[in-house]
Design a protein around this motif. Sequence first.
Motif, PDB file in Angstrom:
ATOM      1  N   ALA A 103      31.771  33.830  35.515  1.00 48.50           N
ATOM      2  CA  ALA A 103      32.574  34.996  35.878  1.00 48.50           C
ATOM      3  C   ALA A 103      31.877  36.286  35.443  1.00 48.50           C
ATOM      4  CB  ALA A 103      33.954  34.915  35.228  1.00 48.50           C
ATOM      5  N   ASP A 104      32.029  37.334  36.252  1.00 47.86           N
ATOM      6  CA  ASP A 104      31.569  38.678  35.887  1.00 47.86           C
ATOM      7  C   ASP A 104      32.737  39.355  35.178  1.00 47.86           C
ATOM      8  OD1 ASP A 104      30.517  41.203  35.638  1.00 47.86           O
ATOM      9  OD2 ASP A 104      30.522  41.662  37.783  1.00 47.86           O
ATOM     10  N   ALA A 131      40.878  52.273  37.041  1.00 46.36           N
ATOM     11  CA  ALA A 131      41.457  50.990  36.661  1.00 46.36           C
ATOM     12  C   ALA A 131      42.169  50.353  37.850  1.00 46.36           C
ATOM     13  CB  ALA A 131      42.423  51.174  35.497  1.00 46.36           C
ATOM     14  N   GLU A 132      42.863  51.147  38.634  1.00 45.14           N
ATOM     15  CA  GLU A 132      43.533  50.627  39.831  1.00 45.14           C
ATOM     16  C   GLU A 132      42.514  50.104  40.830  1.00 45.14           C
ATOM     17  OE1 GLU A 132      45.821  53.930  41.155  1.00 45.14           O
ATOM     18  OE2 GLU A 132      47.389  53.689  39.627  1.00 45.14           O
ATOM     19  N   GLU A 133      41.385  50.787  40.968  1.00 43.90           N
ATOM     20  CA  GLU A 133      40.341  50.317  41.873  1.00 43.90           C
ATOM     21  C   GLU A 133      39.733  49.022  41.362  1.00 43.90           C
ATOM     22  OE1 GLU A 133      37.907  49.967  45.095  1.00 43.90           O
ATOM     23  OE2 GLU A 133      39.652  51.288  44.814  1.00 43.90           O
ATOM     24  N   ALA A 144      39.285  42.907  41.747  1.00 48.64           N
ATOM     25  CA  ALA A 144      39.194  41.793  40.803  1.00 48.64           C
ATOM     26  C   ALA A 144      39.824  40.522  41.349  1.00 48.64           C
ATOM     27  CB  ALA A 144      39.859  42.177  39.490  1.00 48.64           C
ATOM     28  N   ASP A 145      39.380  39.401  40.831  1.00 45.19           N
ATOM     29  CA  ASP A 145      40.033  38.113  41.048  1.00 45.19           C
ATOM     30  C   ASP A 145      41.083  37.848  39.972  1.00 45.19           C
ATOM     31  OD1 ASP A 145      38.461  36.847  43.318  1.00 45.19           O
ATOM     32  OD2 ASP A 145      36.842  37.325  41.922  1.00 45.19           O
ATOM     33  N   ILE A 146      40.774  38.250  38.738  1.00 46.20           N
ATOM     34  CA  ILE A 146      41.628  37.953  37.587  1.00 46.20           C
ATOM     35  C   ILE A 146      41.774  39.207  36.732  1.00 46.20           C
ATOM     36  CG2 ILE A 146      41.944  36.447  35.563  1.00 46.20           C
ATOM     37  CD1 ILE A 146      39.625  34.716  36.769  1.00 46.20           C
ATOM     38  N   LEU A 147      42.955  39.401  36.189  1.00 46.19           N
ATOM     39  CA  LEU A 147      43.181  40.436  35.190  1.00 46.19           C
ATOM     40  C   LEU A 147      43.815  39.780  33.963  1.00 46.19           C
ATOM     41  CD1 LEU A 147      44.651  43.997  35.649  1.00 46.19           C
ATOM     42  CD2 LEU A 147      45.523  42.521  33.848  1.00 46.19           C
ATOM     43  N   PHE A 148      43.186  39.949  32.807  1.00 48.12           N
ATOM     44  CA  PHE A 148      43.780  39.528  31.536  1.00 48.12           C
ATOM     45  C   PHE A 148      44.267  40.772  30.797  1.00 48.12           C
ATOM     46  CE2 PHE A 148      40.963  35.850  32.113  1.00 48.12           C
ATOM     47  CZ  PHE A 148      41.737  34.802  31.637  1.00 48.12           C
ATOM     48  N   LEU A 195      45.478  38.753  43.439  1.00 43.22           N
ATOM     49  CA  LEU A 195      45.128  38.847  42.034  1.00 43.22           C
ATOM     50  C   LEU A 195      45.839  37.780  41.193  1.00 43.22           C
ATOM     51  CD1 LEU A 195      43.653  40.649  39.855  1.00 43.22           C
ATOM     52  CD2 LEU A 195      45.867  41.790  39.559  1.00 43.22           C
ATOM     53  N   VAL A 196      45.082  37.131  40.320  1.00 41.01           N
ATOM     54  CA  VAL A 196      45.650  36.276  39.271  1.00 41.01           C
ATOM     55  C   VAL A 196      45.768  37.145  38.023  1.00 41.01           C
ATOM     56  CG1 VAL A 196      45.278  34.285  37.780  1.00 41.01           C
ATOM     57  CG2 VAL A 196      44.740  34.144  40.223  1.00 41.01           C
ATOM     58  N   TYR A 197      46.994  37.354  37.580  1.00 39.99           N
ATOM     59  CA  TYR A 197      47.305  38.319  36.517  1.00 39.99           C
ATOM     60  C   TYR A 197      47.793  37.537  35.305  1.00 39.99           C
ATOM     61  CZ  TYR A 197      49.341  42.735  34.668  1.00 39.99           C
ATOM     62  OH  TYR A 197      49.669  43.874  33.937  1.00 39.99           O
ATOM     63  N   CYS A 198      47.037  37.578  34.213  1.00 37.14           N
ATOM     64  CA  CYS A 198      47.372  36.783  33.031  1.00 37.14           C
ATOM     65  C   CYS A 198      47.799  37.686  31.881  1.00 37.14           C
ATOM     66  CB  CYS A 198      46.179  35.930  32.607  1.00 37.14           C
ATOM     67  SG  CYS A 198      46.534  34.859  31.187  1.00 37.14           S
TER      68      CYS A 198
END
Length: 360
Positions: free
Chosen positions: A8-9, A60-62, A67-71, A96-99
């Motif tokens: 992952a990047d 941050a919104e961009e 993104a694929d994932i946000l932690f 988005l996968v939001y964790c």
Amino acid sequence: MLLADLGADVIKVEHPEGGDDTRAWGPPHAHDEATYYLSVNRNKRSLALDLRDRDNRRRAEELVRRADILFENFRPGTMDKYQLGYEQARQINPRLVYCSVTGFGAGAGAALPGYDLLIQAVGGLMSVTGPAPGQPVKTGVALVDVLTGLHAAIGVLAALRHRDATGEGQHVEVNLLTCLLSSLVNQAGGYTLAGKVPGILGNRHPSIAPYEVFQAKDRPLVIAVGNDRQFAALCRGLDAPELAADPRFAGNTSRVAHVDELAEHLGKLLSARNAADWFEHLTPLGVPCGPVNDLAQAFDLAEHLGLAPRATIDGPDGPNGPSMDLVANPIGLSRTPPRYQRRPPRLGEHTGDLTAWLDA
């Protein structure tokens, strides 16, 4: 970091003033940085953003859009304040996968601070950890933080699998308290299934014997017998086969019932030789045992076994300067092995490049 090791990047978003708290969690230090921070931040890029600033929040919104994932591990409600909560984020990026990682969930415990030591106390781990009843002790590492991170990674991978099949992202939520309760496995199961509230047993096991630490001639030694066959092998190795025939010790249930008497017999026998001698003598007989190593000895053992526990990476001065020895990712993959491409970033180190990318 584990996801970054696996390809992952990862872009680490930090406040420009101070950044990640663990940057200040020292000593010890290496390369003028806290080793705590260095141990969990390789393969990441650092983007310094103040989410109170309109332009920074737009970036941050961009980032959410791409993104694929946000932690995130703020207290519940904090991301909503910056228009970056899950409902807002899914409008920006439905895939988005939001964790969200919290201490006590987003409900009645939302305002409680989630620190590992606190969770070890209120979550029951300290109630079963310590030398004796009434002497609770924390684990020697922030174990609940680690367990929660692993649960978060598993949840995210499951959500990505669903997203790839359906195109639909989702909200993954983990909290320190229930991750700890789940990780207490047999101790928690004994309570939920049988109403048994466990206590502190020191280095003993509540259901298996002998499964504890004994004092060898020179240093502590662990004996971890898991069945009657192993116990019989231990007795032969100690030249005390009569112990395996003793009705008090013949079966595991009876050994647990007479654990003090058993420990007294074994303690006398094991005190006669050094721990390394017992390890070399008993291991070929099929007896699980080993000395209590410090970390240097533990790394030496892993290296001796060919397990490659270290990952060497360029230090802050690049390939021409001193390198960093980090702890290797323990996951072995035959096609896509873990990678070690970036040293842990300085605060805001990649802000210029990432800002240009987000503004393009």
